[in-house]
Design an enzyme around this catalytic site. Structure first.
Site, PDB file in Angstrom:
ATOM      1  N   GLY A  51      13.555   0.603  -3.131  1.00 24.61           N
ATOM      2  CA  GLY A  51      14.172   1.553  -2.205  1.00 24.61           C
ATOM      3  C   GLY A  51      12.855   2.020  -1.492  1.00 24.61           C
ATOM      4  O   GLY A  51      11.689   0.941  -0.947  1.00 24.61           O
ATOM      5  N   GLU A  52      12.871   2.978  -1.113  1.00 25.95           N
ATOM      6  CA  GLU A  52      11.547   3.747  -0.209  1.00 25.95           C
ATOM      7  C   GLU A  52      11.769   4.600  -0.721  1.00 25.95           C
ATOM      8  O   GLU A  52      12.329   5.641  -0.634  1.00 25.95           O
ATOM      9  CB  GLU A  52      12.520   3.652   1.606  1.00 25.95           C
ATOM     10  N   CYS A  83       9.504  -1.567  -8.172  1.00 31.33           N
ATOM     11  CA  CYS A  83       8.864  -1.181  -6.443  1.00 31.33           C
ATOM     12  C   CYS A  83       8.608   0.364  -6.344  1.00 31.33           C
ATOM     13  O   CYS A  83       8.247   0.966  -6.923  1.00 31.33           O
ATOM     14  CB  CYS A  83      10.098  -2.100  -5.894  1.00 31.33           C
ATOM     15  N   ARG A 112       0.812   1.822  -1.852  1.00 30.20           N
ATOM     16  CA  ARG A 112       2.220   1.243  -1.641  1.00 30.20           C
ATOM     17  C   ARG A 112       1.293  -0.463  -0.729  1.00 30.20           C
ATOM     18  O   ARG A 112       0.557  -0.188   0.185  1.00 30.20           O
ATOM     19  CB  ARG A 112       2.361   1.718  -0.996  1.00 30.20           C
ATOM     20  N   HIS A 178      11.171  -7.033  -8.179  1.00 32.01           N
ATOM     21  CA  HIS A 178      13.268  -6.972  -8.390  1.00 32.01           C
ATOM     22  C   HIS A 178      13.896  -7.378  -9.167  1.00 32.01           C
ATOM     23  O   HIS A 178      14.306  -8.498  -8.401  1.00 32.01           O
ATOM     24  CB  HIS A 178      13.390  -6.400  -6.577  1.00 32.01           C
ATOM     25  N   GLU A 180      16.305  -7.267 -10.015  1.00 34.11           N
ATOM     26  CA  GLU A 180      18.096  -6.632  -9.683  1.00 34.11           C
ATOM     27  C   GLU A 180      18.391  -7.202  -8.858  1.00 34.11           C
ATOM     28  O   GLU A 180      19.475  -8.077  -8.269  1.00 34.11           O
ATOM     29  CB  GLU A 180      18.196  -5.252  -9.569  1.00 34.11           C
TER      30      GLU A 180
HETATM   31  N1  GLN Z   1       7.606  -0.254  -0.227  1.00 33.91           N
HETATM   32  C1  GLN Z   1       8.517   0.511  -0.724  1.00 33.91           C
HETATM   33  C2  GLN Z   1       7.667   2.591  -0.737  1.00 33.91           C
HETATM   34  O1  GLN Z   1       6.413   2.881  -0.144  1.00 33.91           O
HETATM   35  C3  GLN Z   1       8.739  -0.440  -1.308  1.00 33.91           C
HETATM   36  C4  GLN Z   1       9.640  -0.988  -1.040  1.00 33.91           C
HETATM   37  C5  GLN Z   1      10.420  -1.868  -1.828  1.00 33.91           C
HETATM   38  O2  GLN Z   1      11.151  -0.818  -3.047  1.00 33.91           O
HETATM   39  N2  GLN Z   1      10.755  -3.210  -2.252  1.00 33.91           N
HETATM   40  O3  GLN Z   1       8.810   3.169  -1.060  1.00 33.91           O
END
Ligand code: GLN
Length: 204
Positions: A51-52, A83, A112, A178, A180
């Site tokens: 996610g983020e 991720c 990141r 990922h 998933e």
């Molecule tokens: N770039 C995202 C972050 O800094 C991670 C991206 C992802 O989970 N697909 O969290």
């Protein structure tokens, strides 16, 4: 109970929660969403989804999950981060936003968005011999790279150019990609096995 299958939590604050649940369904593994300290108490292992990471970090603090998560991780609860989940589990970030915190647990330094804007997303196959005899289908989406690993960290997979994309330290597994999303079951199967192993001695 002896012989019962583990209950896997999926941290459901932000990210690709449903995709992880779908993989766990395919494997026939019990799972539940985790948003509160009480829910965290019920699970045998936890997945932190992609996610983020800046958002997941903020939400763990707003939902008062940061300290309970750190406590269970330090007590040895198996955790699997994909991720953004890998980012959350890293002790050090080389390009954190100014107030970004991680939960830590993996003695690694992670960068990141390491692939820049031109190759933000791609799919490839990886070899991860400790995880699977088959090649692993890996989807990379604004993915991080593990830049440095401590002495107790095992590298589970690298890209062809040797950049590290999957690591394990004790019961913590972190990967840049990922499964998933690609639907590859190998890492989830490996993680569920890790969780089952931590339960086995208590029920022997
Ligand atoms: N770039 C995202 C972050 O800094 C991670 C991206 C992802 O989970 N697909 O969290």
């Amino acid at each position: 109970m002896a012989g019962s299958s583990p209950l896997i939590g999926v941290l459901a604050l932000q990210g690709d929660v449903r995709e992880h649940e779908r993989v766990l369904d395919t494997l026939g593994v019990s799972h539940t969403q985790v948003r509160t300290p009480a829910e965290l108490e019920t699970v045998d292992g936890l997945i932190i989804p992609g996610g983020e990471s800046t958002v997941i970090d903020k939400l763990t603090r707003i939902f008062a999950m940061r300290d309970p998560l750190r406590a269970r991780i330090s007590l040895g609860m198996p955790v699997f981060g994909t991720c953004a989940g890998l980012i959350m589990l890293s002790d050090r970030l080389s390009d954190a936003t100014h107030d970004q915190q991680t939960l830590g647990g993996l003695d690694v330094t992670v960068r990141r968005n390491a692939f820049g804007s031109q190759v933000e997303s791609f799919e490839t196959t990886l070899r991860a011999p400790e995880v699977s005899t088959d090649p692993v289908e890996a989807a990379f989406i604004r993915a991080p790279i593990v830049e440095q690993v401590g002495a107790d960290v095992r590298v589970l997979a690298t890209l062809d150019d040797h950049r590290i994309v999957a690591v394990q330290q004790g019961n913590i597994v972190g990967i840049s990609f990922h499964p998933e999303i690609s639907g590859d079951l190998a890492f989830h199967r490996y993680f569920v096995g890790l969780v089952a192993d931590t339960l086995a001695p208590a029920h022997a």
